[in-house]
Design a protein around this motif. Structure first.
Motif, PDB file in Angstrom:
ATOM      1  N   LEU A  97       0.874  -1.174   0.000  1.00 32.41           N
ATOM      2  CA  LEU A  97       0.000   0.000   0.000  1.00 32.41           C
ATOM      3  C   LEU A  97       0.909   1.221   0.000  1.00 32.41           C
ATOM      4  O   LEU A  97       1.805   1.332   0.848  1.00 32.41           O
ATOM      5  CB  LEU A  97      -0.875  -0.006   1.255  1.00 32.41           C
ATOM      6  CG  LEU A  97      -1.746   1.232   1.518  1.00 32.41           C
ATOM      7  CD1 LEU A  97      -2.876   1.329   0.491  1.00 32.41           C
ATOM      8  CD2 LEU A  97      -2.323   1.181   2.936  1.00 32.41           C
ATOM      9  N   TRP A  98       0.697   2.137  -0.959  1.00 34.95           N
ATOM     10  CA  TRP A  98       1.612   3.253  -1.187  1.00 34.95           C
ATOM     11  C   TRP A  98       0.843   4.560  -1.251  1.00 34.95           C
ATOM     12  O   TRP A  98      -0.151   4.658  -1.966  1.00 34.95           O
ATOM     13  CB  TRP A  98       2.357   3.060  -2.514  1.00 34.95           C
ATOM     14  CG  TRP A  98       2.917   1.688  -2.715  1.00 34.95           C
ATOM     15  CD1 TRP A  98       2.250   0.593  -3.214  1.00 34.95           C
ATOM     16  CD2 TRP A  98       4.250   1.252  -2.441  1.00 34.95           C
ATOM     17  NE1 TRP A  98       3.096  -0.486  -3.267  1.00 34.95           N
ATOM     18  CE2 TRP A  98       4.325  -0.109  -2.788  1.00 34.95           C
ATOM     19  CE3 TRP A  98       5.379   1.890  -1.929  1.00 34.95           C
ATOM     20  CZ2 TRP A  98       5.493  -0.852  -2.652  1.00 34.95           C
ATOM     21  CZ3 TRP A  98       6.544   1.153  -1.796  1.00 34.95           C
ATOM     22  CH2 TRP A  98       6.599  -0.200  -2.148  1.00 34.95           C
ATOM     23  N   PRO A  99       1.287   5.609  -0.541  1.00 32.64           N
ATOM     24  CA  PRO A  99       0.589   6.885  -0.563  1.00 32.64           C
ATOM     25  C   PRO A  99       1.034   7.781  -1.727  1.00 32.64           C
ATOM     26  O   PRO A  99       2.230   7.976  -1.957  1.00 32.64           O
ATOM     27  CB  PRO A  99       0.971   7.514   0.776  1.00 32.64           C
ATOM     28  CG  PRO A  99       2.328   6.958   1.073  1.00 32.64           C
ATOM     29  CD  PRO A  99       2.398   5.597   0.434  1.00 32.64           C
ATOM     30  N   VAL A 100       0.072   8.328  -2.423  1.00 31.09           N
ATOM     31  CA  VAL A 100       0.362   9.259  -3.512  1.00 31.09           C
ATOM     32  C   VAL A 100       1.156  10.462  -2.996  1.00 31.09           C
ATOM     33  O   VAL A 100       1.996  11.029  -3.707  1.00 31.09           O
ATOM     34  CB  VAL A 100      -0.952   9.697  -4.201  1.00 31.09           C
ATOM     35  CG1 VAL A 100      -0.721  10.837  -5.173  1.00 31.09           C
ATOM     36  CG2 VAL A 100      -1.590   8.504  -4.922  1.00 31.09           C
ATOM     37  N   ALA A 101       0.935  10.832  -1.735  1.00 31.09           N
ATOM     38  CA  ALA A 101       1.610  12.002  -1.160  1.00 31.09           C
ATOM     39  C   ALA A 101       3.133  11.871  -1.131  1.00 31.09           C
ATOM     40  O   ALA A 101       3.843  12.874  -1.045  1.00 31.09           O
ATOM     41  CB  ALA A 101       1.093  12.251   0.259  1.00 31.09           C
ATOM     42  N   LEU A 102       3.651  10.639  -1.217  1.00 30.14           N
ATOM     43  CA  LEU A 102       5.106  10.440  -1.166  1.00 30.14           C
ATOM     44  C   LEU A 102       5.729  10.217  -2.546  1.00 30.14           C
ATOM     45  O   LEU A 102       6.895   9.836  -2.652  1.00 30.14           O
ATOM     46  CB  LEU A 102       5.455   9.256  -0.254  1.00 30.14           C
ATOM     47  CG  LEU A 102       5.239   9.474   1.254  1.00 30.14           C
ATOM     48  CD1 LEU A 102       5.642   8.215   2.027  1.00 30.14           C
ATOM     49  CD2 LEU A 102       6.018  10.673   1.758  1.00 30.14           C
ATOM     50  N   ARG A 103       4.967  10.487  -3.601  1.00 32.09           N
ATOM     51  CA  ARG A 103       5.504  10.162  -4.928  1.00 32.09           C
ATOM     52  C   ARG A 103       6.717  11.007  -5.311  1.00 32.09           C
ATOM     53  O   ARG A 103       7.642  10.507  -5.951  1.00 32.09           O
ATOM     54  CB  ARG A 103       4.424  10.234  -6.013  1.00 32.09           C
ATOM     55  CG  ARG A 103       3.866  11.587  -6.326  1.00 32.09           C
ATOM     56  CD  ARG A 103       2.644  11.459  -7.227  1.00 32.09           C
ATOM     57  NE  ARG A 103       2.045  12.753  -7.479  1.00 32.09           N
ATOM     58  CZ  ARG A 103       2.026  13.359  -8.657  1.00 32.09           C
ATOM     59  NH1 ARG A 103       2.584  12.794  -9.707  1.00 32.09           N
ATOM     60  NH2 ARG A 103       1.462  14.536  -8.796  1.00 32.09           N
ATOM     61  N   GLU A 104       6.756  12.269  -4.915  1.00 29.66           N
ATOM     62  CA  GLU A 104       7.924  13.081  -5.261  1.00 29.66           C
ATOM     63  C   GLU A 104       9.151  12.636  -4.459  1.00 29.66           C
ATOM     64  O   GLU A 104      10.281  12.680  -4.957  1.00 29.66           O
ATOM     65  CB  GLU A 104       7.633  14.567  -5.060  1.00 29.66           C
ATOM     66  CG  GLU A 104       6.563  15.124  -5.976  1.00 29.66           C
ATOM     67  CD  GLU A 104       6.816  14.838  -7.459  1.00 29.66           C
ATOM     68  OE1 GLU A 104       8.001  14.749  -7.872  1.00 29.66           O
ATOM     69  OE2 GLU A 104       5.832  14.689  -8.212  1.00 29.66           O
ATOM     70  N   ASP A 105       8.935  12.206  -3.227  1.00 28.19           N
ATOM     71  CA  ASP A 105      10.021  11.650  -2.426  1.00 28.19           C
ATOM     72  C   ASP A 105      10.575  10.393  -3.105  1.00 28.19           C
ATOM     73  O   ASP A 105      11.797  10.201  -3.183  1.00 28.19           O
ATOM     74  CB  ASP A 105       9.508  11.319  -1.019  1.00 28.19           C
ATOM     75  CG  ASP A 105      10.607  10.844  -0.093  1.00 28.19           C
ATOM     76  OD1 ASP A 105      11.020  11.624   0.774  1.00 28.19           O
ATOM     77  OD2 ASP A 105      11.056   9.689  -0.232  1.00 28.19           O
ATOM     78  N   LEU A 106       9.686   9.548  -3.588  1.00 26.37           N
ATOM     79  CA  LEU A 106      10.124   8.329  -4.280  1.00 26.37           C
ATOM     80  C   LEU A 106      10.846   8.673  -5.577  1.00 26.37           C
ATOM     81  O   LEU A 106      11.865   8.067  -5.912  1.00 26.37           O
ATOM     82  CB  LEU A 106       8.919   7.428  -4.566  1.00 26.37           C
ATOM     83  CG  LEU A 106       9.216   6.140  -5.341  1.00 26.37           C
ATOM     84  CD1 LEU A 106      10.302   5.308  -4.666  1.00 26.37           C
ATOM     85  CD2 LEU A 106       7.945   5.322  -5.525  1.00 26.37           C
ATOM     86  N   ARG A 107      10.354   9.659  -6.311  1.00 29.76           N
ATOM     87  CA  ARG A 107      11.014  10.072  -7.553  1.00 29.76           C
ATOM     88  C   ARG A 107      12.459  10.524  -7.275  1.00 29.76           C
ATOM     89  O   ARG A 107      13.386  10.160  -7.985  1.00 29.76           O
ATOM     90  CB  ARG A 107      10.218  11.204  -8.218  1.00 29.76           C
ATOM     91  CG  ARG A 107      10.566  11.436  -9.696  1.00 29.76           C
ATOM     92  CD  ARG A 107       9.827  12.632 -10.288  1.00 29.76           C
ATOM     93  NE  ARG A 107       8.448  12.746  -9.871  1.00 29.76           N
ATOM     94  CZ  ARG A 107       7.441  12.064 -10.420  1.00 29.76           C
ATOM     95  NH1 ARG A 107       7.671  11.232 -11.407  1.00 29.76           N
ATOM     96  NH2 ARG A 107       6.202  12.237  -9.980  1.00 29.76           N
TER      97      ARG A 107
END
Length: 200
Positions: A144-154
């Motif tokens: 389960l992954w939060p959209v809010a952390l997508r820039e952190d993951l990028r």
């Protein structure tokens, strides 16, 4: 918590199966992907397939096909990022990922992941099962992954992070324990496919 959208990860290279798309291998009266779709669809609000190359080969599935935005083979985290970007465009808050080569994963995958992540500011959880040697085994393509952390993951991917648990541990990712060791049996080799046939 709003229902997540589902992203099936099918971007692997399938080297132990001789290359190609493992998900399109026949298992019973459908394909590996067909089994995965059937298990995931009732648990999510919408669904997409993460795969690279010509999307036309999946046209009969009726799913949006999203490719990695990271150059080269960056592993499952790149597929997670592609899924998060797609989910953001849908207005979704979270995604749940499932691997395209794991036809018998639990039908309560999503609620268990959500329960494990309850109370987190940014819900993040991976599936895990008992392991007789290590105590527990994490299954990093089921999460389960939060959209809010997508820039952190990028940013992490740009810095060279490739291991899923390296990134999830940074954000105190939780574990959703499933009781059966074989809950996430996946098809990596022709022998595994024969085992899957026997498990139906």
């Amino acid at each position: 918590m709003r229902p997540p959208v589902g992203v099936i990860l099918a971007g692997g290279q399938a080297t132990r199966m001789g290359g190609g798309d493992k998900g399109l291998l026949t298992l019973g009266d459908t394909t590996l992907l067909g089994h995965v779709m059937d298990r995931l669809r009732p648990q999510v609000a919408d669904m997409a397939l993460n795969a690279n190359g010509d999307p036309g080969r999946f046209a009969d599935l009726g799913l949006p096909v999203i490719s990695d935005s990271i150059e080269g083979f960056a592993g499952p985290l790149a597929g997670v990022l592609a899924g998060l970007d797609w989910a953001a465009a849908q207005g979704a808050e979270t995604i749940v990922t499932a691997a395209a080569d794991t036809p018998f994963f639990p039908c309560d995958l999503v609620p268990r992941l959500q329960l494990a992540a309850e109370g987190m500011a940014h819900p993040l959880a991976l599936a895990a099962t008992p392991d007789p040697e290590r105590g527990k085994a994490r299954h990093p393509t089921f999460g389960l992954w939060p959209v809010a952390l997508r820039e952190d993951l990028r940013a992490a991917l740009a810095d060279g992070v490739r291991k899923v648990v390296m990134w999830t541990d940074r954000h105190d990712g939780r574990l959703a324990m499933f009781p059966h060791e074989a809950a996430f049996f996946n098809v990596n080799t022709p022998d595994d496919l024969a085992r899957a046939e026997a498990m139906q």
